[in-house]
Design an enzyme around this catalytic site. Structure first.
Site, mmCIF file in Angstrom:
data_model
loop_
_atom_site.group_PDB
_atom_site.id
_atom_site.type_symbol
_atom_site.label_atom_id
_atom_site.label_comp_id
_atom_site.label_asym_id
_atom_site.label_seq_id
_atom_site.Cartn_x
_atom_site.Cartn_y
_atom_site.Cartn_z
ATOM 1 N N ASP A 46 24.398 -22.627 -9.455
ATOM 2 C CA ASP A 46 23.357 -21.866 -10.154
ATOM 3 C C ASP A 46 23.253 -22.256 -11.631
ATOM 4 O O ASP A 46 24.235 -22.682 -12.240
ATOM 5 C CB ASP A 46 23.669 -20.369 -10.025
ATOM 6 N N ARG A 102 17.851 -22.746 -16.154
ATOM 7 C CA ARG A 102 18.152 -22.308 -17.525
ATOM 8 C C ARG A 102 18.737 -23.448 -18.347
ATOM 9 O O ARG A 102 18.457 -23.570 -19.532
ATOM 10 C CB ARG A 102 19.131 -21.121 -17.488
ATOM 11 N N ARG A 135 10.213 -18.743 -4.572
ATOM 12 C CA ARG A 135 9.891 -19.521 -5.776
ATOM 13 C C ARG A 135 8.503 -20.158 -5.676
ATOM 14 O O ARG A 135 7.962 -20.283 -4.575
ATOM 15 C CB ARG A 135 10.965 -20.590 -5.989
ATOM 16 N N ASN A 140 15.242 -18.166 -1.707
ATOM 17 C CA ASN A 140 14.639 -19.124 -2.641
ATOM 18 C C ASN A 140 13.209 -19.533 -2.242
ATOM 19 O O ASN A 140 12.489 -20.138 -3.045
ATOM 20 C CB ASN A 140 15.516 -20.368 -2.817
ATOM 21 N N TRP A 141 12.773 -19.141 -1.028
ATOM 22 C CA TRP A 141 11.369 -19.388 -0.636
ATOM 23 C C TRP A 141 10.421 -18.580 -1.511
ATOM 24 O O TRP A 141 9.212 -18.813 -1.497
ATOM 25 C CB TRP A 141 11.154 -19.032 0.838
ATOM 26 N N ARG A 161 27.345 -12.007 -9.200
ATOM 27 C CA ARG A 161 26.961 -11.536 -7.861
ATOM 28 C C ARG A 161 27.084 -12.684 -6.865
ATOM 29 O O ARG A 161 27.214 -13.840 -7.241
ATOM 30 C CB ARG A 161 25.529 -10.979 -7.875
ATOM 31 N N LEU A 162 27.002 -12.312 -5.576
ATOM 32 C CA LEU A 162 27.173 -13.319 -4.526
ATOM 33 C C LEU A 162 25.848 -13.838 -3.981
ATOM 34 O O LEU A 162 25.829 -14.864 -3.292
ATOM 35 C CB LEU A 162 28.028 -12.752 -3.386
HETATM 36 C C1 IPE Z 1 21.689 -18.503 -5.588
HETATM 37 O O1 IPE Z 1 21.072 -18.705 -6.811
HETATM 38 C C2 IPE Z 1 21.218 -19.515 -4.611
HETATM 39 C C3 IPE Z 1 21.585 -20.887 -4.891
HETATM 40 C C4 IPE Z 1 22.290 -21.321 -5.887
HETATM 41 C C5 IPE Z 1 21.135 -21.838 -3.920
HETATM 42 P P1 IPE Z 1 19.783 -17.887 -7.214
HETATM 43 O O2 IPE Z 1 19.396 -18.334 -8.570
HETATM 44 O O3 IPE Z 1 18.756 -17.989 -6.161
HETATM 45 O O4 IPE Z 1 20.334 -16.386 -7.229
HETATM 46 P P2 IPE Z 1 19.798 -15.089 -7.956
HETATM 47 O O5 IPE Z 1 18.325 -15.008 -7.689
HETATM 48 O O6 IPE Z 1 20.087 -15.250 -9.417
HETATM 49 O O7 IPE Z 1 20.586 -13.974 -7.352
HETATM 50 C C1 IPE Z 2 20.158 -23.071 -8.796
HETATM 51 O O1 IPE Z 2 19.620 -23.076 -10.070
HETATM 52 C C2 IPE Z 2 19.398 -23.954 -7.836
HETATM 53 C C3 IPE Z 2 18.713 -23.209 -6.774
HETATM 54 C C4 IPE Z 2 18.762 -21.930 -6.581
HETATM 55 C C5 IPE Z 2 17.905 -23.980 -5.853
HETATM 56 P P1 IPE Z 2 18.410 -22.135 -10.426
HETATM 57 O O2 IPE Z 2 17.148 -22.835 -10.085
HETATM 58 O O3 IPE Z 2 18.579 -20.805 -9.801
HETATM 59 O O4 IPE Z 2 18.553 -22.026 -11.993
HETATM 60 P P2 IPE Z 2 18.394 -20.729 -12.869
HETATM 61 O O5 IPE Z 2 19.272 -19.682 -12.269
HETATM 62 O O6 IPE Z 2 16.947 -20.349 -12.803
HETATM 63 O O7 IPE Z 2 18.829 -21.134 -14.222
HETATM 64 MG MG MG Z 3 19.497 -19.087 -10.367
#
Ligand code: IPE
Ligand code: IPE
Ligand code: MG
Length: 248
Positions: free
Chosen positions: A28, A32, A79, A76-77, A202-203
């Site tokens: 994650d 950012r 997004r 993540n769908w 969180r998980l």
């Molecule tokens: C968790 O990250 C999923 C992955 C790293 C693939 P997210 O960025 O989707 O999690 P949340 O939305 O902050 O909980």
């Molecule tokens: C994790 O990074 C990658 C995926 C969830 C696919 P993020 O895309 O969630 O990055 P942040 O949390 O927005 O910084």
């Molecule tokens: Mg993230």
């Protein structure tokens, strides 16, 4: 650059008799990290794929049997389509480009989650990589894509219910061991260490069953800036923990 810092000093601090047998990473903070550098989120995702290569290499080097990485969640769908599209293309590239490294490092690739709804060419690349690496034995890399732990648990429950309904199983025979055998990590070692970068505590629906007694490691570092040193530091921290498992 910090990412390439040497890490031999940390290798000497590792207790090789107490290595985690299974490490999970919620990759994650890509977006950012990129935004902080004034770049597009996609730039962060590309850098995240490089961090994954470093993580796989160091885990393989110190003989961690299983590494599970969360690459794309069932949530993540939500997004924007353009970002999802980019992530799918990146996954395709990863499967194509990393195959030679997986072979060289003797790493077996295994997908977690429901890949059936992913684009057909991704599934094909995955099938090829999985098949090509099936007999590799140094480490298993579980790549969690369209993975959600609640869905995984529901699917396990459905399979056991179906078997019960068919008379193959009695309700009282269902125990933790049987349940765990229906999960996608069946026959793999218990999750020992779960790493979550980017400061989130969180998980996010990752390995919920498996994390029951995992040691949790949270860090404000963003995933793209994770070096091999950072992975080793998390493992060294893990080795300072006293795991009681409910005992005293
Ligand atoms: C968790 O990250 C999923 C992955 C790293 C693939 P997210 O960025 O989707 O999690 P949340 O939305 O902050 O909980
Ligand atoms: C994790 O990074 C990658 C995926 C969830 C696919 P993020 O895309 O969630 O990055 P942040 O949390 O927005 O910084
Ligand atoms: Mg993230």
């Amino acid at each position: 650059m910090a990412i390439q810092k040497p890490y031999n000093d940390l290798l000497t601090r590792l207790d090789n008799t107490r290595l985690p047998q299974h490490i999970g990473i919620i990759m994650d903070g890509n977006g950012r990290w990129a935004a902080a550098a004034g770049k597009a989120r996609t730039f962060g995702h590309k850098a995240g794929a490089e961090a994954l290569r470093r993580a796989a290499e160091i885990c393989r080097e110190i003989h961690i049997p299983v590494l599970t990485v969360f690459a794309f969640s069932t949530e993540n769908w939500r997004r924007p389509p353009a970002e999802i599209d980019f992530l799918m293309r990146l996954l395709g590239q990863y499967l194509q480009q990393e195959l030679s490294l997986l072979q060289k490092e003797n790493i077996r690739l295994n997908g977690l989650g429901d890949w059936s709804i992913l684009p057909a060419h991704i599934r094909q690349l995955y099938d090829e990589a999985k098949q090509a690496t099936a007999n590799n034995s140094e480490m298993t890399l579980n790549l969690a894509v369209n993975y959600g732990a609640r869905q995984e648990i529901v699917r396990a429950a459905q399979r056991l219910a179906t078997a019960t309904q068919a008379g193959e199983l009695k309700v009282h025979e269902i125990d933790e061991e049987m349940f765990a055998a229906q999960l996608e990590t069946a026959s793999q070692p218990e999750l020992d260490l779960l790493i979550r970068p980017a400061g989130e505590l969180r998980l996010s629906n990752f390995l919920l069953w498996q994390a029951a007694y995992a040691e949790l490691f949270f860090t404000p570092l963003m995933w793209p800036e994770f070096s091999k040193r950072d992975i080793l530091l998390a493992i060294i921290d893990f080795q300072t923990r006293f795991r009681r498992f409910g005992s005293i």
